[in-house]
Design a protein around this motif. Structure first.
Motif, mmCIF file in Angstrom:
data_model
loop_
_atom_site.group_PDB
_atom_site.id
_atom_site.type_symbol
_atom_site.label_atom_id
_atom_site.label_comp_id
_atom_site.label_asym_id
_atom_site.label_seq_id
_atom_site.Cartn_x
_atom_site.Cartn_y
_atom_site.Cartn_z
ATOM 1 N N LYS A 1 0.857 -1.178 0.000
ATOM 2 C CA LYS A 1 0.000 0.000 0.000
ATOM 3 C C LYS A 1 0.896 1.231 0.000
ATOM 4 O O LYS A 1 1.884 1.265 0.724
ATOM 5 N N TYR A 2 0.569 2.217 -0.812
ATOM 6 C CA TYR A 2 1.483 3.340 -0.978
ATOM 7 C C TYR A 2 1.013 4.594 -0.257
ATOM 8 O O TYR A 2 -0.122 5.032 -0.432
ATOM 9 N N PHE A 3 1.898 5.134 0.578
ATOM 10 C CA PHE A 3 1.614 6.340 1.363
ATOM 11 C C PHE A 3 2.672 7.376 1.033
ATOM 12 O O PHE A 3 3.858 7.120 1.212
ATOM 13 N N GLN A 4 2.269 8.536 0.596
ATOM 14 C CA GLN A 4 3.278 9.573 0.364
ATOM 15 C C GLN A 4 3.649 10.245 1.678
ATOM 16 O O GLN A 4 4.675 10.880 1.793
ATOM 17 N N ASP A 5 2.804 10.085 2.658
ATOM 18 C CA ASP A 5 2.987 10.781 3.913
ATOM 19 C C ASP A 5 3.313 9.782 5.026
ATOM 20 O O ASP A 5 2.551 8.848 5.270
ATOM 21 N N SER B 1 0.666 9.439 7.814
ATOM 22 C CA SER B 1 -0.486 8.616 7.434
ATOM 23 C C SER B 1 -0.156 7.136 7.555
ATOM 24 O O SER B 1 -0.970 6.348 8.029
ATOM 25 N N ASN C 1 0.032 6.185 11.215
ATOM 26 C CA ASN C 1 -1.339 6.141 11.751
ATOM 27 C C ASN C 1 -2.044 4.854 11.352
ATOM 28 O O ASN C 1 -2.749 4.237 12.154
ATOM 29 N N ALA C 2 -1.838 4.484 10.088
ATOM 30 C CA ALA C 2 -2.498 3.275 9.596
ATOM 31 C C ALA C 2 -1.989 2.038 10.341
ATOM 32 O O ALA C 2 -2.741 1.102 10.589
#
Lengths: 500, 315
Positions: A225-229, A232, A235-236
């Protein structure tokens, strides 16, 4: 009447939030049951497509190599070359011809059998059809023969120690002769996983293959899963939506996971964070000026301030997992007084220079402490933050409009690329070129000793300051097993992952 | 009325043309070379030049502009430099996602703001009215992203009611879709609701001072009844204007919210395309955003005379 209106309104809100709470509780329950055969991992760099033959960047090989595509050989966590699709190989007397013996019973995910023709097809394709800049790693190949279904004979133009290692990277990927029609969307390989679903910019779903030739993976379904932040992503992880954060881009967040529910893994990568200096022109053309910088920088303080102490001091362009690693951290000690003297000797006291900084978290943090330390010895950095990749690649990398910059050079075994004449640092490679050639064509011992000499020469020339080795900072739920501590290749291998 | 609408439509078209020229010009002078970015730090100058030629980046700007506009008119936004895929489906998909977010947010904002604002006006001297005014003042001061972060901390990390990020299309599962929609929509809507509440309140207060309300009350209607029967339609005009402007602001706010919640909307696409110097995609997305903002304004303009006959007659 008015108050009862408000009451109805509030009751509706409470009721709807309770309803939602019920939904989410239900969702996490069903997740709990499915847990043992699925895992979700957070990444930062997202693949724009699935075709690393025409698209650069680490994101695609990170997801696909060793998971979907396999090479004849692979590299293990200690940097050793191990069998892959080739169960073993012989090297000819003149060390120019490699004969690979393929594993038996290997199938591609489209059902086709792996034969030596596929290898020949794939590697010739690198030379002819690839657009990825890394294709030059196959330039050394002279001819490829497939004498029988399970034997591949590859002849090189000259002996090379780096070539076999390069095969562990994406250029070594073996494709099916019939499986390259739509590489951007369909990845057909021999690896333990097949791609179930690719949602660009969001996620990739992998499913373990039943007909894989090797060991069965520990988890059946894996999602990237890709998160730029980074916030975030963490948190996930905290709210249980993901299980692993690979390569956390904000190390200060790691502290929040110091509990028995999580594990923090800090291993090595191939990424040397280089405080690069323009050797070809400007204030740092003078070696004395560069030496002044080497003495002015307190690398331990840089690492502690900029990256929360995660990472390793290296002192050269070589990570500890490379065979020619040598601890060179002692070559340039932190000595501000010596730095001041050198600044005076070089006649650059109080001079301002252009420090171009890519807008990446680590680079920005580093630039602040580095410029403060340089100010102490009489050098003024004019910091210009440049958007990465576009502006930095354009101004600093291509046009060489910089005196100093800082960037993580993440490619494996990239010392000769970074310190070649035409690279942006502008290092004069005349001293090391011959040694490099001899090392590559010589025996393994000659290779190691030659490369050691090169690394030492570059460090002694103060060609750039090697601030630290970028850590492989992984945060995971405590019951996740099989996460590789060190990132030695581009690949993020998921076959070894499992639940405790 | 027809002249009025035609007038607005011509303004709309002119603005769209000017915007396309500006967007194209800006993209052309933006530093950074798409071919270089696509090939990365190991590219040779030859490879970069070859890729530039393949993208048509070596053609004169006028021809590139013309090709681009003609393509858009036929619904073809071109092919991305970076992904090598057609841009139109990407834009259509992400606009749908953002559309759901923004429309849900403005709807929620109106649902919150109209009763609260009206209530605050009717009870302006009461503690309830004062509290609503104060809360809306605070709400205006809170940026979307801060609201998002607070909501995540409270409802996702602490209470565990909602996921902290992610997106699911309604066809993949309605429950999953709704539960993922809540936090982003609420964080977008809260600020807008606060702004809208104040507008509704002052619009209602203005209307209450009008002669026709006094007349209506003189005829025996209660204050509330007079407002509902005669006042609300008039109070709606400034509120429609503001809601229209807010819809445009929400599109921009969604860019940040989509980043925080990892939602595949137009904002995420835009940020990604800018970072990759995927200029054709950036141009396309910006034009779509410009088009949406302009069309919202056009709709608001056209709605005025329908709601308020005085504007209809004046024009």
């Amino acid at each position: 009447m008015k108050t009862s209106g408000i009451r109805t309104w509030m009751a509706a809100m409470v009721a709807s939030s309770l309803f939602m709470a019920g939904c989410s509780a239900g969702a996490s329950d069903s997740e709990g049951q499915a847990k043992k055969d699925s895992m979700t991992i957070a990444f930062t760099a997202e693949p724009v497509n699935l075709d690393f033959t025409s698209t650069s960047g680490i994101a695609i090989p990170e997801a696909l190599m060793e998971n979907v595509y396999e090479s004849l050989v692979r590299v293990d966590g200690e940097g050793e070359i191990q069998p892959g699709l080739a169960q073993d190989w012989d090297v000819s007397e003149d060390r120019k011809t490699y004969t690979f013996h393929l594993q038996k019973g290997v199938k591609f995910s489209n059902g086709a059998d792996l034969t030596s023709e596929d290898v020949k097809f794939s590697y010739e394709r690198v030379q002819n059809d690839w657009k990825n800049a890394l294709k030059s790693k196959m330039d050394i190949v002279d001819s490829i023969k497939a004498p029988d279904d399970l034997t591949v004979e590859i002849s090189l133009k000259k002996p090379s120690n780096t070539w076999l290692f390069n095969l562990t990277s994406l250029v070594g990927a073996v494709f099916d002769t019939e499986g390259t029609d739509d590489l951007a969307n369909k990845a057909i390989g021999t690896g333990p996983f097949a791609i179930e679903k690719f949602t660009r910019g969001q996620s990739i779903d992998f499913t373990a293959r039943d007909d894989y030739w090797g060991e069965t993976p520990g988890v059946k379904n894996v999602q990237f899963k890709y998160f730029q932040d980074a916030v975030s992503a963490s948190n996930a992880l905290k709210s249980g939506e993901i299980d692993v954060v690979s390569n956390l881009q904000a190390p200060e967040l790691a502290g929040e996971f110091q509990s028995s529910d999580y594990q923090i893994i800090s291993g090595t990568t191939n990424g040397e964070v280089v405080l690069s200096m323009n050797n070809a022109k400007g204030i740092f053309k003078d070696q004395k000026a560069r030496e002044a910088v080497m003495h002015a920088i307190d690398r331990k303080a840089v690492l502690d301030t900029a990256w929360a102490g995660y990472g390793e001091l290296i002192g050269s362009m070589v990570p500890p997992t490379d065979p020619y690693y040598e601890d060179l951290t002692g070559v340039w000690d932190y000595d501000p007084q010596k730095a001041k003297d050198l600044v005076r000797e070089a006649g650059i006291e109080g001079e301002t220079f252009a420090f171009t900084v890519p807008n990446l978290p680590y680079a920005k943090a580093i630039s602040e402490i580095v410029s403060a330390q340089l100010k102490e010895v009489g050098l003024k950095a004019d910091i210009e933050t440049q958007e990465f990749p576009a502006v930095w690649l354009d101004k600093t990398f291509t046009e060489h409009k910089f005196d100093m910059s800082v960037i993580n050079h993440a490619e494996p075994r990239d010392i000769l690329t970074v310190f070649s004449n035409d690279y942006y640092i502008g290092y004069d490679d005349s001293k090391i070129k011959k040694i490099a050639e001899k090392a590559d064509t010589g025996t393994e011992e000659e290779y190691v000793s030659g490369m050691k000499e090169i690394a030492k020469t570059i460090t002694e020339d103060a060609a750039s300051d090697f601030l630290f080795l970028f850590p492989n900072l992984v945060i995971a739920k405590s019951d996740v097993a099989g996460i590789p501590a060190n990132r030695v290749s581009d690949a993020f291998r998921i076959a070894d992952l499992s639940w405790n | 009325m027809i002249i009025y609408v035609a007038n607005r439509a011509i303004q709309f078209l002119l603005a769209l043309i000017v915007a396309s020229v500006v967007v194209f010009a800006l993209m052309s002078i933006l530093p950074g070379n798409a071919a270089q970015v696509a090939l990365g730090t190991n590219a040779t100058p030859d490879a970069v030049a070859a890729l530039e030629a393949q993208y048509g980046l070596d053609q004169p700007p006028l021809i590139r502009y013309f090709n681009w506009v003609m393509g858009m008119l036929t619904g073809d936004f071109g092919t991305s430099y970076v992904t090598g895929a057609a841009i139109t489906p990407v834009i259509v998909g992400s606009v749908q996602v953002t559309g759901i977010l923004v429309i849900a947010a403005i709807f929620l904002a109106i649902v919150i703001a109209v009763p609260l604002g009206t209530f605050a006006a009717l009870e302006q001297r009461n503690w309830i009215g004062v509290t609503i005014s104060a809360l809306s003042q605070i709400g205006i001061a809170v940026p979307n992203f801060l609201a998002a972060i607070i909501l995540v901390i409270v409802f996702s990390l602490t209470l565990g009611w909602f996921p902290s990020q992610g997106w699911m299309a309604p066809v993949e599962g309605l429950g999953g879709f709704l539960i993922r929609l809540v936090l982003p929509v609420v964080s977008l809507a809260l600020v807008q609701a606060a702004i809208l509440t104040r507008y509704v309140r002052s619009a209602v207060l203005d209307v209450m001072r009008e002669d026709y309300i006094r007349t209506a009350r003189a005829k025996g209607l209660t204050r509330t009844k007079a407002l509902f029967v005669h006042g609300l339609r008039n109070a709606a005009i400034p509120v429609i204007t503001v809601a229209g402007v807010q819809l445009a602001t929400l599109l921009v706010g969604a860019v940040i919210i989509e980043q925080i919640f990892v939602i595949p909307g137009i904002g995420s696409e835009l940020v990604r395309a800018v970072a990759n110097r995927d200029l054709v995609t950036v141009q396309g997305i910006v034009m779509v955003l410009v088009f949406l903002v302009l069309i919202i304004n056009l709709i608001v303009d056209v709605l005025y005379p329908i709601v308020d006959p005085r504007i209809r007659n004046a024009s």
